[in-house]
Write a protein that holds these residues in place. Structure first.
Motif, short mmCIF file in Angstrom:
data_model
loop_
_atom_site.label_atom_id
_atom_site.label_comp_id
_atom_site.label_asym_id
_atom_site.label_seq_id
_atom_site.Cartn_x
_atom_site.Cartn_y
_atom_site.Cartn_z
N LEU A 65 0.83 -1.21 0.00
CA LEU A 65 0.00 0.00 0.00
C LEU A 65 0.87 1.26 0.00
CD1 LEU A 65 -2.76 -1.06 2.55
CD2 LEU A 65 -3.00 -0.84 0.07
N ALA A 66 1.96 1.23 0.75
CA ALA A 66 2.86 2.38 0.79
C ALA A 66 3.52 2.60 -0.56
CB ALA A 66 3.91 2.19 1.88
N VAL A 67 3.94 1.50 -1.19
CA VAL A 67 4.54 1.61 -2.53
C VAL A 67 3.53 2.17 -3.52
CG1 VAL A 67 5.41 0.26 -4.49
CG2 VAL A 67 6.29 -0.16 -2.19
N ASN A 68 2.30 1.68 -3.44
CA ASN A 68 1.25 2.16 -4.35
C ASN A 68 1.00 3.65 -4.16
OD1 ASN A 68 -1.98 2.63 -4.69
ND2 ASN A 68 -1.19 1.22 -6.23
N SER A 69 0.92 4.11 -2.90
CA SER A 69 0.70 5.53 -2.65
C SER A 69 1.91 6.35 -3.08
CB SER A 69 0.40 5.77 -1.17
OG SER A 69 1.51 5.46 -0.35
N GLY A 70 3.10 5.76 -2.93
CA GLY A 70 4.31 6.46 -3.38
C GLY A 70 4.35 6.63 -4.88
N GLU A 71 3.91 5.60 -5.61
CA GLU A 71 3.86 5.71 -7.07
C GLU A 71 2.90 6.81 -7.49
OE1 GLU A 71 5.62 4.36 -9.31
OE2 GLU A 71 6.62 2.68 -8.33
N ALA A 72 1.76 6.90 -6.79
CA ALA A 72 0.78 7.94 -7.11
C ALA A 72 1.36 9.33 -6.84
CB ALA A 72 -0.49 7.73 -6.29
N ALA A 73 2.11 9.45 -5.73
CA ALA A 73 2.73 10.73 -5.41
C ALA A 73 3.81 11.08 -6.43
CB ALA A 73 3.32 10.69 -4.00
N TYR A 74 4.56 10.06 -6.87
CA TYR A 74 5.65 10.29 -7.83
C TYR A 74 5.10 10.80 -9.16
CZ TYR A 74 9.79 9.43 -10.68
OH TYR A 74 10.86 9.57 -11.53
N GLU A 75 3.93 10.33 -9.53
CA GLU A 75 3.32 10.75 -10.79
C GLU A 75 3.06 12.26 -10.83
OE1 GLU A 75 2.79 9.04 -13.60
OE2 GLU A 75 3.84 7.37 -12.64
N LYS A 76 2.93 12.87 -9.67
CA LYS A 76 2.63 14.30 -9.60
C LYS A 76 3.88 15.17 -9.61
CE LYS A 76 -0.75 15.89 -7.32
NZ LYS A 76 -1.66 16.37 -6.26
N LEU A 77 5.05 14.52 -9.47
CA LEU A 77 6.30 15.28 -9.43
C LEU A 77 6.73 15.66 -10.84
CD1 LEU A 77 8.28 13.17 -6.80
CD2 LEU A 77 6.93 15.25 -6.42
N ARG A 78 7.19 16.89 -10.98
CA ARG A 78 7.64 17.38 -12.28
C ARG A 78 8.94 18.16 -12.11
NH1 ARG A 78 4.23 14.38 -13.28
NH2 ARG A 78 2.41 14.56 -14.67
N GLY A 79 9.84 17.97 -13.07
CA GLY A 79 11.03 18.80 -13.14
C GLY A 79 12.02 18.62 -12.00
N LEU A 80 12.15 17.40 -11.45
CA LEU A 80 13.13 17.18 -10.40
C LEU A 80 14.54 17.23 -10.97
CD1 LEU A 80 11.62 14.20 -8.35
CD2 LEU A 80 11.58 16.63 -7.77
N PRO A 81 15.49 17.82 -10.25
CA PRO A 81 16.89 17.74 -10.69
C PRO A 81 17.32 16.29 -10.81
CG PRO A 81 16.64 19.34 -8.92
CD PRO A 81 15.32 18.61 -9.03
N GLU A 82 18.28 16.03 -11.68
CA GLU A 82 18.68 14.65 -11.97
C GLU A 82 19.11 13.89 -10.72
OE1 GLU A 82 21.86 12.20 -14.80
OE2 GLU A 82 21.58 14.36 -15.05
N HIS A 83 19.89 14.55 -9.84
CA HIS A 83 20.38 13.85 -8.66
C HIS A 83 19.25 13.57 -7.66
CE1 HIS A 83 20.40 18.07 -7.46
NE2 HIS A 83 20.46 17.69 -6.20
N VAL A 84 18.24 14.43 -7.64
CA VAL A 84 17.10 14.21 -6.75
C VAL A 84 16.22 13.09 -7.32
CG1 VAL A 84 15.07 15.24 -5.67
CG2 VAL A 84 17.15 16.59 -5.97
N ASP A 85 16.04 13.09 -8.63
CA ASP A 85 15.25 12.04 -9.27
C ASP A 85 15.91 10.68 -9.05
OD1 ASP A 85 12.93 11.39 -10.77
OD2 ASP A 85 14.16 11.06 -12.54
N LEU A 86 17.24 10.63 -9.09
CA LEU A 86 17.96 9.39 -8.83
C LEU A 86 17.73 8.92 -7.39
CD1 LEU A 86 19.99 7.19 -9.63
CD2 LEU A 86 21.83 8.76 -8.98
N LEU A 87 17.74 9.86 -6.46
CA LEU A 87 17.49 9.53 -5.06
C LEU A 87 16.09 8.95 -4.87
CD1 LEU A 87 18.47 9.73 -2.06
CD2 LEU A 87 17.39 12.01 -2.01
N VAL A 88 15.11 9.53 -5.53
CA VAL A 88 13.73 9.04 -5.44
C VAL A 88 13.63 7.64 -6.06
CG1 VAL A 88 11.34 9.42 -6.16
CG2 VAL A 88 12.74 11.35 -5.40
N ASP A 89 14.32 7.43 -7.18
CA ASP A 89 14.31 6.10 -7.82
C ASP A 89 14.91 5.04 -6.88
OD1 ASP A 89 13.06 6.72 -10.18
OD2 ASP A 89 14.90 7.19 -11.25
N GLN A 90 15.99 5.40 -6.19
CA GLN A 90 16.61 4.46 -5.25
C GLN A 90 15.65 4.14 -4.11
OE1 GLN A 90 20.13 6.68 -4.24
NE2 GLN A 90 21.33 5.82 -5.92
#
Length: 287
Positions: A65-90
């Protein structure tokens, strides 16, 4: 102080929902290790084994459930710097592995029904190892998620430009009236934060002053995030990493802002810190 969201409001907001839901798998993963170890030490205690299996089933479900809610939150993110996007992917990868390991613990503990003692004991102790791995991955996922939020402001509320709404005309009887809005954070900014910035910062840090200190313009959130010689003036969600707040509370007189000994009060500094912690929402000070 800004009133916190109710639980109902938090669950209706995708970023807040994820922030609420991640705590359950973190707690269950930590609790699961001693329970799995207890089963390994007392392998004949069927009730203990059943309780531990139920705990890891709950971990599996809550992590999903947490992963599912995280995916939904990630879909709303736009324009993250590359290093921040990498951190979120990890963060996402670690979270996904956690619920897979939780399922593995459930299967291994279920093998306790095997009649052959060596296989039963081997599966149980292997379950302890997998439980430890699950807790370790959960800790890493939590750390990376926390870093993304508190250091880089990922998932914090979008800021509102101070220039979006024109100022009232001269003579408007409502020009000095406090802001009326459904967003308490915007009202907090207008009624508490902006007066501090206006009195202590904007005289020098504005676009009309060519030699503004450090090349920093503080008249809009866009300018704040663009920053000056020290980078962005604020790190949303983290006042300790925000030069705007650091310069207000430093013991170094040469770096203290505003200069010339006119320091903000401790109460004013805490207002700025609270504003940054709550997402640094920026709204028009006059409507």
């Amino acid at each position: 102080m800004i009133e916190p969201f109710s639980m109902t409001e938090a669950m209706n907001h995708v970023e807040s929902r994820h922030a609420v839901m991640v705590h359950m798998p973190i707690a269950l993963a930590s609790l699961g290790v001693p329970f799995a170890l207890a089963v390994a030490i007392r392998p004949c205690n069927k009730m203990l084994r059943i309780i531990t299996i139920a705990l890891f089933v709950a971990l599996f479900i809550s992590a999903c459930l947490a992963v599912n809610s995280g995916e939904a939150a990630y879909e709303k993110l736009r324009g993250l710097p590359e290093h921040v996007d990498l951190l979120v992917d990890q963060h996402k990868v670690l979270a996904n592995r956690t619920y897979i390991l939780a399922a593995g613990v459930v299967i291994l503990l279920g093998l306790g029904a095997l009649k052959k003692k060596p296989l039963r004991l081997g599966a149980t102790w292997l379950a302890v190892v997998v439980a430890l791995l699950s807790a370790g991955l959960m800790a890493q996922a939590a750390h990376k998620g926390g870093t993304a939020v508190y250091q880089f402001g990922v998932g914090t509320p979008d800021v509102v430009s101070i220039l979006d709404t024109p100022a009232p005309e001269d003579g408007d009887p409502n020009a000095d009236a406090p802001i009326t809005t459904n967003d308490a954070r915007a009202a907090f900014f207008v009624n508490n934060v902006f007066p501090i910035l206006d009195q202590n910062c904007l005289r020098c840090h504005n676009p009309t002053r060519a030699n503004r200190s450090g090349g920093l313009d503080q008249t809009s959130m866009t300018a704040m995030l663009a920053g000056g010689g020290e980078g962005p003036a604020i790190v949303i969600g983290n006042p300790d990493a925000s030069p705007l707040w650091q310069r207000m509370v430093t013991d170094d007189f040469d770096k203290l802002m505003p200069p010339d000994g006119d320091a903000v009060t401790a109460e004013e500094a805490e207002i700025i810190a609270q504003w940054i912690r709550d997402g640094a929402v920026w709204a028009n000070p006059s409507r």
